[in-house]
Design a protein around this motif. Structure first.
Motif, PDB file in Angstrom:
ATOM      1  N   CYS A  92      -9.179  -0.350   8.813  1.00 28.49           N
ATOM      2  CA  CYS A  92     -10.649  -0.722   8.443  1.00 28.49           C
ATOM      3  C   CYS A  92     -10.695  -1.320   7.151  1.00 28.49           C
ATOM      4  O   CYS A  92      -9.908  -1.167   6.192  1.00 28.49           O
ATOM      5  CB  CYS A  92     -11.258   0.682   8.247  1.00 28.49           C
ATOM      6  N   PRO A  93     -11.582  -2.700   7.098  1.00 32.12           N
ATOM      7  CA  PRO A  93     -11.401  -3.538   6.090  1.00 32.12           C
ATOM      8  C   PRO A  93     -12.215  -2.841   4.964  1.00 32.12           C
ATOM      9  O   PRO A  93     -13.063  -2.114   4.856  1.00 32.12           O
ATOM     10  CB  PRO A  93     -11.992  -4.813   6.525  1.00 32.12           C
ATOM     11  N   LEU A  94     -11.816  -3.315   3.544  1.00 31.30           N
ATOM     12  CA  LEU A  94     -12.703  -3.256   2.361  1.00 31.30           C
ATOM     13  C   LEU A  94     -13.046  -1.953   2.112  1.00 31.30           C
ATOM     14  O   LEU A  94     -14.291  -1.369   2.025  1.00 31.30           O
ATOM     15  CB  LEU A  94     -14.104  -4.102   2.694  1.00 31.30           C
ATOM     16  N   ILE A  95     -11.780  -1.126   2.031  1.00 35.98           N
ATOM     17  CA  ILE A  95     -12.067   0.353   1.464  1.00 35.98           C
ATOM     18  C   ILE A  95     -11.708   0.229   0.135  1.00 35.98           C
ATOM     19  O   ILE A  95     -10.637   0.209  -0.287  1.00 35.98           O
ATOM     20  CB  ILE A  95     -11.017   1.282   2.176  1.00 35.98           C
ATOM     21  N   ASP A  96     -12.702   0.645  -0.746  1.00 36.95           N
ATOM     22  CA  ASP A  96     -12.648   0.409  -2.316  1.00 36.95           C
ATOM     23  C   ASP A  96     -12.400   1.736  -2.831  1.00 36.95           C
ATOM     24  O   ASP A  96     -12.150   1.783  -4.253  1.00 36.95           O
ATOM     25  CB  ASP A  96     -13.877  -0.407  -2.683  1.00 36.95           C
ATOM     26  N   THR A  97     -12.966   2.682  -2.365  1.00 32.78           N
ATOM     27  CA  THR A  97     -12.971   4.070  -2.898  1.00 32.78           C
ATOM     28  C   THR A  97     -12.421   5.200  -2.313  1.00 32.78           C
ATOM     29  O   THR A  97     -12.565   5.107  -0.956  1.00 32.78           O
ATOM     30  CB  THR A  97     -14.455   4.152  -3.367  1.00 32.78           C
ATOM     31  N   PRO A  98     -12.222   6.328  -2.882  1.00 29.93           N
ATOM     32  CA  PRO A  98     -11.796   7.416  -2.211  1.00 29.93           C
ATOM     33  C   PRO A  98     -12.844   8.072  -1.184  1.00 29.93           C
ATOM     34  O   PRO A  98     -12.492   8.708  -0.016  1.00 29.93           O
ATOM     35  CB  PRO A  98     -11.214   8.415  -3.188  1.00 29.93           C
ATOM     36  N   LEU A 151      -7.766  -1.622  -5.942  1.00 30.68           N
ATOM     37  CA  LEU A 151      -6.319  -1.304  -6.441  1.00 30.68           C
ATOM     38  C   LEU A 151      -6.442  -0.480  -7.846  1.00 30.68           C
ATOM     39  O   LEU A 151      -5.739   0.623  -7.667  1.00 30.68           O
ATOM     40  CB  LEU A 151      -6.133  -2.742  -7.108  1.00 30.68           C
ATOM     41  N   GLU A 152      -7.696  -0.257  -8.157  1.00 30.47           N
ATOM     42  CA  GLU A 152      -8.177   0.792  -9.310  1.00 30.47           C
ATOM     43  C   GLU A 152      -8.046   2.126  -8.875  1.00 30.47           C
ATOM     44  O   GLU A 152      -7.610   3.032  -9.511  1.00 30.47           O
ATOM     45  CB  GLU A 152      -9.350   0.504  -9.989  1.00 30.47           C
TER      46      GLU A 152
END
Length: 260
Positions: A92-98, A151-152
């Motif tokens: 799944c693309p563009l997973i930025d957060t938990p 990354l953060e």
């Protein structure tokens, strides 16, 4: 799930993945019979429309490669459709957060672990009546890390219960970090980020995955500890081979003339 490549990944071994951009199924057969252990149908940036998913999965099945699907985005119906059609894993693309990683897992696991709706139409045909009982442990779920924000949040994303692995998209990641997209992740800020992603993912017991153009980049990724390594796409491999022949003959088209 009887996919030997999936079990190898779960055991900690490395697997080479082929990427499918082209519609029609024949390139899937070519890639699978060439020896790629897994093949990923790209529904985000590839040219395979939703109606082409099942025929492409059927073509992959004829080769023995394990079928994966990169869905267009974090949309539960797309994830469930890919799994019901017989995907052994999803990316799944563009997973930025938990929170997004948790939503991804929730869509791919049956209750009580998640909220996947029951209806494994082709999956049960391919994997047998025991599919539903084995799916939550047998289906692989990868969250794509492609931005500075991801990354953060990498440590927290990698600790998401039920997540199988983290898959790095170096093109979008380099674009987010530096303002210029490149698939060569061996230099500069992107190199450090890619190396860290592999280390963090493995430390939390997940499978580190990454997209490469093949050859040197794939070898470099394996040295960094990546275990689910995409080593070229059908589109890029065909383009490179065609240009190589024409360059050798002194007849390669210029970029401008190739548009018309």
């Amino acid at each position: 799930m009887p996919e030997s490549a999936v079990r190898r990944l779960q055991r900690g071994e490395a697997v080479l993945n082929g990427w499918l951009h082209l519609p029609g199924g024949v390139s899937a057969e070519v890639m699978g019979r060439a020896g790629y252990e897994t093949l990923t149908v790209d529904l985000q940036h590839g040219l395979i429309g939703d109606g082409g998913l099942v025929p492409t999965l059927q073509a992959i099945a004829a080769t023995g490669a394990a079928p994966f699907v990169r869905v267009p985005g974090l949309h539960p119906p797309d994830l469930m459709r890919a799994l019901d059609a017989g995907a052994a894993g999803v990316i799944c693309p563009l997973i930025d957060t938990p929170a997004q990683a948790a939503a991804l897992v929730h869509a791919c696991r049956y209750p009580p672990l998640g909220g996947r709706s029951f209806g494994p139409t082709r999956a049960r045909l391919v994997y047998g009546d025991e599919y539903a009982a084995a799916a939550d442990t047998g289906v692989l779920v990868f969250a794509m890390i492609e931005t500075a924000r991801a990354l953060e949040n990498l440590e927290a994303i990698a600790q998401t219960p039920g997540l199988s692995g983290v898959y790095v998209g170096p093109g979008d990641l380099s674009l987010s970090l530096t303002g210029a997209a490149t698939l060569d992740f061996r230099l500069g800020e992107t190199a450090a980020a890619v190396a860290r992603a592999a280390q963090v993912t493995a430390r939390h017991g997940r499978i580190p995955g990454i997209f490469t153009q093949g050859g040197d980049l794939a070898r470099h990724a394996l040295k960094l500890g990546y275990r689910f390594v995409t080593a070229g796409s059908d589109f890029a491999l065909l383009s490179a081979a065609a240009r190589g022949v024409l360059t050798d003959l002194g007849a390669a088209a210029s970029p401008a003339s190739s548009l018309y």
